[in-house]
Motif scaffolding. Structure first.
Motif, PDB file in Angstrom:
ATOM      1  N   TRP A   1     -49.282  24.743  -3.196  1.00  0.00           N
ATOM      2  CA  TRP A   1     -48.951  25.264  -1.875  1.00  0.00           C
ATOM      3  C   TRP A   1     -48.664  26.759  -1.977  1.00  0.00           C
ATOM      4  O   TRP A   1     -48.043  27.215  -2.937  1.00  0.00           O
ATOM      5  CB  TRP A   1     -47.711  24.563  -1.320  1.00  0.00           C
ATOM      6  CG  TRP A   1     -47.888  23.105  -1.047  1.00  0.00           C
ATOM      7  CD1 TRP A   1     -47.653  22.070  -1.905  1.00  0.00           C
ATOM      8  CD2 TRP A   1     -48.353  22.516   0.172  1.00  0.00           C
ATOM      9  NE1 TRP A   1     -47.939  20.881  -1.302  1.00  0.00           N
ATOM     10  CE2 TRP A   1     -48.362  21.120  -0.016  1.00  0.00           C
ATOM     11  CE3 TRP A   1     -48.745  23.022   1.421  1.00  0.00           C
ATOM     12  CZ2 TRP A   1     -48.758  20.229   0.976  1.00  0.00           C
ATOM     13  CZ3 TRP A   1     -49.138  22.146   2.405  1.00  0.00           C
ATOM     14  CH2 TRP A   1     -49.140  20.757   2.179  1.00  0.00           C
TER      15      TRP A   1
ATOM     16  N   GLU B   1     -47.477  34.280  -0.653  1.00  0.00           N
ATOM     17  CA  GLU B   1     -46.523  33.936  -1.695  1.00  0.00           C
ATOM     18  C   GLU B   1     -46.806  32.530  -2.210  1.00  0.00           C
ATOM     19  O   GLU B   1     -46.899  31.586  -1.426  1.00  0.00           O
ATOM     20  CB  GLU B   1     -45.092  33.995  -1.148  1.00  0.00           C
ATOM     21  CG  GLU B   1     -44.031  33.600  -2.156  1.00  0.00           C
ATOM     22  CD  GLU B   1     -42.640  33.513  -1.548  1.00  0.00           C
ATOM     23  OE1 GLU B   1     -41.666  33.534  -2.315  1.00  0.00           O
ATOM     24  OE2 GLU B   1     -42.532  33.411  -0.313  1.00  0.00           O
TER      25      GLU B   1
ATOM     26  N   TYR C   1     -42.777  26.058  -9.864  1.00  0.00           N
ATOM     27  CA  TYR C   1     -42.230  26.482  -8.585  1.00  0.00           C
ATOM     28  C   TYR C   1     -41.905  27.970  -8.587  1.00  0.00           C
ATOM     29  O   TYR C   1     -41.515  28.536  -9.618  1.00  0.00           O
ATOM     30  CB  TYR C   1     -40.936  25.720  -8.273  1.00  0.00           C
ATOM     31  CG  TYR C   1     -41.111  24.241  -8.099  1.00  0.00           C
ATOM     32  CD1 TYR C   1     -40.988  23.367  -9.171  1.00  0.00           C
ATOM     33  CD2 TYR C   1     -41.416  23.703  -6.848  1.00  0.00           C
ATOM     34  CE1 TYR C   1     -41.161  22.001  -9.014  1.00  0.00           C
ATOM     35  CE2 TYR C   1     -41.592  22.333  -6.678  1.00  0.00           C
ATOM     36  CZ  TYR C   1     -41.460  21.499  -7.764  1.00  0.00           C
ATOM     37  OH  TYR C   1     -41.630  20.147  -7.594  1.00  0.00           O
TER      38      TYR C   1
ATOM     39  N   ARG D   1     -47.758  30.206   0.910  1.00  0.00           N
ATOM     40  CA  ARG D   1     -47.356  30.482   2.286  1.00  0.00           C
ATOM     41  C   ARG D   1     -47.545  31.947   2.612  1.00  0.00           C
ATOM     42  O   ARG D   1     -47.602  32.793   1.722  1.00  0.00           O
ATOM     43  CB  ARG D   1     -45.898  30.076   2.512  1.00  0.00           C
ATOM     44  CG  ARG D   1     -44.889  30.867   1.679  1.00  0.00           C
ATOM     45  CD  ARG D   1     -43.499  30.250   1.798  1.00  0.00           C
ATOM     46  NE  ARG D   1     -42.489  31.007   1.049  1.00  0.00           N
ATOM     47  CZ  ARG D   1     -41.229  30.611   0.889  1.00  0.00           C
ATOM     48  NH1 ARG D   1     -40.812  29.458   1.436  1.00  0.00           N
ATOM     49  NH2 ARG D   1     -40.391  31.349   0.199  1.00  0.00           N
TER      50      ARG D   1
ATOM     51  N   TYR E   1     -47.947  27.538   5.970  1.00  0.00           N
ATOM     52  CA  TYR E   1     -48.066  26.938   4.649  1.00  0.00           C
ATOM     53  C   TYR E   1     -49.474  26.377   4.477  1.00  0.00           C
ATOM     54  O   TYR E   1     -49.980  25.654   5.347  1.00  0.00           O
ATOM     55  CB  TYR E   1     -47.030  25.826   4.479  1.00  0.00           C
ATOM     56  CG  TYR E   1     -45.651  26.349   4.200  1.00  0.00           C
ATOM     57  CD1 TYR E   1     -44.917  26.980   5.199  1.00  0.00           C
ATOM     58  CD2 TYR E   1     -45.071  26.233   2.946  1.00  0.00           C
ATOM     59  CE1 TYR E   1     -43.652  27.486   4.958  1.00  0.00           C
ATOM     60  CE2 TYR E   1     -43.802  26.723   2.677  1.00  0.00           C
ATOM     61  CZ  TYR E   1     -43.108  27.352   3.687  1.00  0.00           C
ATOM     62  OH  TYR E   1     -41.846  27.850   3.441  1.00  0.00           O
TER      63      TYR E   1
ATOM     64  N   MET F   1     -39.491  19.744   1.473  1.00  0.00           N
ATOM     65  CA  MET F   1     -38.716  20.974   1.573  1.00  0.00           C
ATOM     66  C   MET F   1     -37.331  20.650   2.106  1.00  0.00           C
ATOM     67  O   MET F   1     -37.187  20.173   3.225  1.00  0.00           O
ATOM     68  CB  MET F   1     -39.419  21.969   2.496  1.00  0.00           C
ATOM     69  CG  MET F   1     -40.868  22.244   2.101  1.00  0.00           C
ATOM     70  SD  MET F   1     -41.640  23.515   3.110  1.00  0.00           S
ATOM     71  CE  MET F   1     -41.660  22.686   4.696  1.00  0.00           C
TER      72      MET F   1
ATOM     73  N   VAL G   1     -37.886  28.895  -4.296  1.00  0.00           N
ATOM     74  CA  VAL G   1     -37.815  27.531  -3.776  1.00  0.00           C
ATOM     75  C   VAL G   1     -37.321  26.527  -4.811  1.00  0.00           C
ATOM     76  O   VAL G   1     -37.130  25.357  -4.488  1.00  0.00           O
ATOM     77  CB  VAL G   1     -39.181  27.068  -3.223  1.00  0.00           C
ATOM     78  CG1 VAL G   1     -39.705  28.047  -2.186  1.00  0.00           C
ATOM     79  CG2 VAL G   1     -40.188  26.850  -4.335  1.00  0.00           C
TER      80      VAL G   1
ATOM     81  N   VAL H   1     -45.927  28.994  -3.767  1.00  0.00           N
ATOM     82  CA  VAL H   1     -44.745  28.153  -3.596  1.00  0.00           C
ATOM     83  C   VAL H   1     -44.606  27.166  -4.759  1.00  0.00           C
ATOM     84  O   VAL H   1     -43.570  27.113  -5.422  1.00  0.00           O
ATOM     85  CB  VAL H   1     -44.801  27.393  -2.257  1.00  0.00           C
ATOM     86  CG1 VAL H   1     -43.636  26.424  -2.140  1.00  0.00           C
ATOM     87  CG2 VAL H   1     -44.819  28.373  -1.086  1.00  0.00           C
TER      88      VAL H   1
ATOM     89  N   TYR I   1     -51.348  30.933  -8.488  1.00  0.00           N
ATOM     90  CA  TYR I   1     -51.347  30.516  -7.093  1.00  0.00           C
ATOM     91  C   TYR I   1     -52.586  30.979  -6.312  1.00  0.00           C
ATOM     92  O   TYR I   1     -52.529  31.126  -5.097  1.00  0.00           O
ATOM     93  CB  TYR I   1     -50.076  31.005  -6.382  1.00  0.00           C
ATOM     94  CG  TYR I   1     -48.812  30.385  -6.917  1.00  0.00           C
ATOM     95  CD1 TYR I   1     -47.954  31.114  -7.728  1.00  0.00           C
ATOM     96  CD2 TYR I   1     -48.482  29.065  -6.623  1.00  0.00           C
ATOM     97  CE1 TYR I   1     -46.792  30.540  -8.232  1.00  0.00           C
ATOM     98  CE2 TYR I   1     -47.315  28.489  -7.127  1.00  0.00           C
ATOM     99  CZ  TYR I   1     -46.480  29.237  -7.927  1.00  0.00           C
ATOM    100  OH  TYR I   1     -45.334  28.665  -8.417  1.00  0.00           O
TER     101      TYR I   1
ATOM    102  N   ASP J   1     -37.876  30.895   4.827  1.00  0.00           N
ATOM    103  CA  ASP J   1     -38.971  29.977   4.509  1.00  0.00           C
ATOM    104  C   ASP J   1     -39.995  29.907   5.633  1.00  0.00           C
ATOM    105  O   ASP J   1     -41.042  29.275   5.484  1.00  0.00           O
ATOM    106  CB  ASP J   1     -38.433  28.569   4.240  1.00  0.00           C
ATOM    107  CG  ASP J   1     -37.571  28.499   2.988  1.00  0.00           C
ATOM    108  OD1 ASP J   1     -36.525  27.816   3.049  1.00  0.00           O
ATOM    109  OD2 ASP J   1     -37.942  29.112   1.975  1.00  0.00           O
TER     110      ASP J   1
END
Length: 118
Positions: free
Chosen positions: A35, A45, A58, A37, A92, A81, A62, A47, A103, A88
């Motif tokens: 994931w 960014e 991670y 976002r 997403y 979440m 988070v 996640v 990522y 946040d």
């Protein structure tokens, strides 16, 4: 390869949401999935990522609050979440690629909006 996210919404700070990503065109076991976002005016960014069912990573922002998992039988990726914060708030996206690499993903979905109010 098609990825479809769902589960976004609006919650108050401290609340929880669970995002889902249904994959088609391949089996989730064969890929790195994750994931990322993006909030308006901010850079994308990362996640969380998962390889197999147990190798997870991670972002520091988070850790301890979000949990990534996969259900291979349902070909679905999840992001639970908890303790959500206003920071946040973002769109997403789930992504997939043969390998996990900072990522970045070869495939991603259309995104699902998460809004956290204070």
């Amino acid at each position: 390869v098609q990825l479809v996210e769902s589960g976004g919404g609006s919650v108050q700070a401290g609340g929880s949401l669970t995002l889902s990503c249904l994959a088609s065109g391949y089996t989730v076991t064969a890929y790195c999935m994750g994931w990322f976002r993006q909030a308006p005016g901010k850079e994308r960014e990362g996640v969380a990522t998962i390889v197999g069912t147990k190798i997870t990573s991670y972002a520091d922002s988070v850790k301890g609050r979000f949990n990534i998992s996969k259900d291979d039988a349902k070909n679905t990726l999840y992001l639970v979440m908890n303790s959500l914060k206003p920071e946040d708030t973002a769109m997403y996206y789930c992504g997939a690629d043969l390998l996990c690499s900072d990522y970045t993903f070869a495939y991603w979905g259309q995104g699902t909006q998460v809004t956290v109010s204070s």
